[in-house]
Design an enzyme around this catalytic site. Structure first.
Site, PDB file in Angstrom:
ATOM      1  N   LYS A  90     -16.252 -50.437 -41.865  1.00 54.68           N
ATOM      2  CA  LYS A  90     -16.967 -51.604 -41.316  1.00 54.68           C
ATOM      3  C   LYS A  90     -18.178 -51.209 -40.464  1.00 54.68           C
ATOM      4  CE  LYS A  90     -12.860 -54.537 -41.053  1.00 54.68           C
ATOM      5  NZ  LYS A  90     -12.098 -55.498 -40.252  1.00 54.68           N
ATOM      6  N   ASP A 126     -14.646 -61.627 -39.548  1.00 55.38           N
ATOM      7  CA  ASP A 126     -13.417 -61.449 -38.758  1.00 55.38           C
ATOM      8  C   ASP A 126     -13.345 -62.418 -37.567  1.00 55.38           C
ATOM      9  OD1 ASP A 126     -12.217 -59.495 -40.309  1.00 55.38           O
ATOM     10  OD2 ASP A 126     -13.127 -57.836 -39.203  1.00 55.38           O
TER      11      ASP A 126
END
Ligand code: NDP
Length: 306
Positions: A90, A126
């Protein structure tokens, strides 16, 4: 036809002849990811109403960190439409994309990439996943809430930025290692503006912590059966809700303590669902609210079989 549940590697792209719309998750390790099941179930559900989606498939690739730049380049050349990134990619991917959505910039991490002509456009879903999961599972909004966040890693940073961008009343971050805590607080100060931002050691609960906080665990303490709870819940004046980002095991020591105290609680399964549904929205323009229910049903069924 390619089985989208198989774990693929970069060498499988040498003879790639899939002609539909390809999506993929890249991680290392990736074998246990629930994302292919979740997305392929949602795509099959969409295809029942809209035949465009009958050729969409979501694959999984095991990509070690050193191979990420090559993987992203090759997947683009092979015509992939969208990518999800999980541990450890990420943060690494931030330097490999052409552009990053403004909301994801302070997070310093991307979990969703959408194809552009020139390369990849990066997003982070997220934070949306966390906020939506809190609303759905414990009926709490981040806006106007006092939030205690445990952890100072990647997940904590994303959660902290979401809390601040949504206008929480105050944010209190606790972490085991002081150096990591202070590095995170330094990163967040420009995002916080006037919102009070505090740091503390999990063993030293501040006396002025407000009552009724939303407490979010973004540490990995709880992944293993014998992990201690990351904080003593009894030392905090009755939290309004306790949310643990961990979903396997379904009941961490922190959530067991919350249950003993009779507090509203939830694990990270719904966050996994909502970040996934938002990623699919970014690729397909189908609202996340449409695909979250089939994704949740697929995970519930997988858990009941496991
Ligand atoms: P990182 O490795 O980046 O950060 C780990 C954090 O956990 C650090 O703050 C670390 O503290 C802390 N920590 C680790 N072990 C312990 C321990 N035994 N006691 C106290 N603190 C500890 O991980 P991520 O931020 O990427 O992920 C954190 C968790 O969130 C994981 O469990 C992950 O599965 C979950 N997650 C869930 C998602 C979902 O969709 N439900 C999405 C993303 C993450 P220190 O600085 O002291 O090392």
């Amino acid at each position: 036809m390619l089985n989208s549940e198989t774990t693929l590697t970069l060498s499988d792209l040498d003879s790639w002849d899939f002609t539909g719309t390809a999506l993929a998750v890249l991680g290392h390790p990736i074998k246990h990811s629930l994302s292919p099941l979740m997305h392929n179930t949602a795509l099959a559900d969409l295809a029942a109403d809209d035949s465009r989606f009958s050729t969409w498939r979501y694959f999984r690739f095991d990509v070690p960190p050193a191979e990420l730049p090559t993987a992203l380049r090759t997947l683009h050349q092979k015509g992939f439409h969208g990518i999800n990134l999980t541990v450890p990619h990420k943060v690494l991917a931030v330097n490999e994309v052409e552009e990053i959505a403004p909301a994801a910039r302070p997070v310093g991490a991307v979990n969703t990439l959408r194809r552009t002509e020139a390369g990849w456009s990066g997003f982070n879903t997220d934070g949306y996943g966390l906020a939506t999961a809190l609303e759905e599972s414990v009926q709490r909004e981040l806006t106007g809430a006092h939030v205690v966040l445990l952890g100072a890693g990647g997940a904590a940073r994303g959660a902290a930025v979401e809390c601040l961008q949504r206008g929480c009343a105050s944010l209190w971050i606790a972490n085991r290692t002081a150096k990591n805590l202070h590095a995170l607080l330094d990163t967040l100060r420009p995002v916080a503006g006037d919102i009070p931002l505090h740091g503390f050691a999990p063993t030293e609960i501040p006396a002025d912590l407000p009552a009724g906080v939303i407490l979010v665990n973004a540490t990995s303490a709880g992944l293993h059966e014998d992990d201690p709870a990351p904080i003593d819940l009894r030392a905090i004046a009755r939290p309004a809700a306790v949310f643990d980002m961990i979903y396997n095991p379904a009941r961490t020591p922190l959530l067991r303590d919350a249950a003993t105290l009779g507090l509203p609680l939830a694990n990270g399964l719904s966050m996994l669902v909502h970040q996934g549904a938002k990623a699919l929205e970014i690729w397909s323009d189908i609202p996340a609210a449409r695909t979250a229910p089939p994704m949740a049903a697929a995970l519930a069924q997988a858990q009941s079989i496991a």
